[in-house]
Motif scaffolding. Sequence first.
Motif, short mmCIF file in Angstrom:
data_model
loop_
_atom_site.label_atom_id
_atom_site.label_comp_id
_atom_site.label_asym_id
_atom_site.label_seq_id
_atom_site.Cartn_x
_atom_site.Cartn_y
_atom_site.Cartn_z
N SER A 37 0.82 -1.20 0.00
CA SER A 37 0.00 0.00 0.00
C SER A 37 0.86 1.26 0.00
N LEU A 47 -4.20 1.59 -9.13
CA LEU A 47 -4.06 0.13 -9.17
C LEU A 47 -3.73 -0.33 -10.59
N GLN A 59 -6.88 -6.45 -9.30
CA GLN A 59 -7.68 -7.03 -8.22
C GLN A 59 -6.78 -7.73 -7.19
N GLN A 62 -5.06 -5.08 -5.12
CA GLN A 62 -5.99 -4.52 -4.15
C GLN A 62 -6.10 -5.44 -2.93
#
Length: 92
Positions: A37, A47, A59, A62
């Motif tokens: 992060s 992203l 995805q 994330q």
Amino acid sequence: MDKRYKPMTPIEQMKKRLEVLEAINNNPDWEFYQIASYIRKELHLTLTEMSKITKIAAQTLQKMEQPNSNPTLESINKLLNAFGLKFIVRSK
């Protein structure tokens, strides 16, 4: 680059990357999700942009940024290697 931020010059980008790497090296107690992060947010990457750099699905990235994530060793290495970092296991 995340459109919420003013674009950085190449020199500013390099300086920021070095600051990010130094911060990570100075905090060996950070969990992997914190590092994932931190890299993305500090470099002002979306992203999608991070996905292109690391060759990891957006995805998946994330999910890697969540405290309860359980990324594969392959994904960890892909992310770290893209930014000149290595995964090291140490005993306490």
